[in-house]
Enzyme design. Sequence first.
Site, PDB file in Angstrom:
ATOM      1  N   ARG A 136      -3.331  -0.670   5.398  1.00  0.00           N
ATOM      2  CA  ARG A 136      -3.918  -1.733   4.575  1.00  0.00           C
ATOM      3  C   ARG A 136      -3.012  -2.948   4.384  1.00  0.00           C
ATOM      4  NH1 ARG A 136      -5.118   2.251  -0.236  1.00  0.00           N
ATOM      5  NH2 ARG A 136      -3.183   3.077   0.664  1.00  0.00           N
ATOM      6  N   ASP A 159      -8.021   3.819   1.431  1.00  0.00           N
ATOM      7  CA  ASP A 159      -7.097   4.232   2.473  1.00  0.00           C
ATOM      8  C   ASP A 159      -7.904   4.690   3.699  1.00  0.00           C
ATOM      9  OD1 ASP A 159      -5.277   5.499   4.047  1.00  0.00           O
ATOM     10  OD2 ASP A 159      -4.617   6.932   2.528  1.00  0.00           O
ATOM     11  N   CYS A 209       0.878  -1.186   0.000  1.00  0.00           N
ATOM     12  CA  CYS A 209       0.000   0.000   0.000  1.00  0.00           C
ATOM     13  C   CYS A 209       0.910   1.230   0.000  1.00  0.00           C
ATOM     14  CB  CYS A 209      -0.977  -0.034   1.170  1.00  0.00           C
ATOM     15  SG  CYS A 209      -0.201  -0.015   2.805  1.00  0.00           S
TER      16      CYS A 209
HETATM   17  P1  4NP Z   1      -1.751   2.787   4.149  1.00  0.00           P
HETATM   18  O1  4NP Z   1      -2.422   4.097   4.763  1.00  0.00           O
HETATM   19  O2  4NP Z   1      -1.229   3.163   2.785  1.00  0.00           O
HETATM   20  O3  4NP Z   1      -2.888   1.841   4.084  1.00  0.00           O
HETATM   21  O4  4NP Z   1      -0.660   2.385   5.114  1.00  0.00           O
HETATM   22  C1  4NP Z   1      -1.774   5.344   4.862  1.00  0.00           C
HETATM   23  C2  4NP Z   1      -0.989   5.605   5.938  1.00  0.00           C
HETATM   24  C3  4NP Z   1      -0.380   6.842   6.062  1.00  0.00           C
HETATM   25  C4  4NP Z   1      -0.572   7.801   5.095  1.00  0.00           C
HETATM   26  C5  4NP Z   1      -1.374   7.529   4.009  1.00  0.00           C
HETATM   27  C6  4NP Z   1      -1.963   6.298   3.884  1.00  0.00           C
HETATM   28  N1  4NP Z   1       0.006   9.072   5.240  1.00  0.00           N
HETATM   29  O5  4NP Z   1      -0.280   9.949   4.418  1.00  0.00           O
HETATM   30  O6  4NP Z   1       0.810   9.292   6.166  1.00  0.00           O
END
Ligand code: 4NP
Length: 157
Positions: free
Chosen positions: A13, A124, A7
């Site tokens: 995710r 997300d 991800c």
């Molecule tokens: P992930 O979620 O891609 O599912 O781990 C996110 C975690 C952090 C951020 C964006 C998406 N962020 O912008 O810090």
Amino acid sequence: MKLLFVCLGNICRSPAAEAIMNKFIEDRNMADHITCDSAGTSQHHAGHQADPRMRKHAKVKGYNITSISRAFETEDFNNFNWIITMDDSNYENVSSLAITEKDKKKILKMADFCMIKNCNFIPDPYYEGDQGFLNVITLLEDSCSQLLKYLLKKENK
Ligand code: 4NP
């Protein structure tokens, strides 16, 4: 067979997908045969534990998230049989690093395996509330189950 879930941050995710798939693999006594890891296309959270909200909701559902965030690297194409991305942006980012056709064919979209909802991507949950995290877990449980069936069938062909 080695699976890598990808991800953006590798704190919501993909660590959840890794833990859910690991549980399914253990339940089927297939841990000797299939292993999972996860990574992020961004290295922003590298070295961090998964988001506490995701860890909490996953734990209630019986999944233990232990992974530490790391960035996806080109070398991962050599170390994994399948690379499963959570949304189109992850898919494009990983695809842009693939050099060979063989590498490109390893990249899958998790949402393509989701049967319970007609979804084009795993959303997300970072800026969402509890419901966002629970929704991701529901989508991932279904997708992991279908993905596992698909990969085992493909392997036995
Ligand atoms: P992930 O979620 O891609 O599912 O781990 C996110 C975690 C952090 C951020 C964006 C998406 N962020 O912008 O810090």
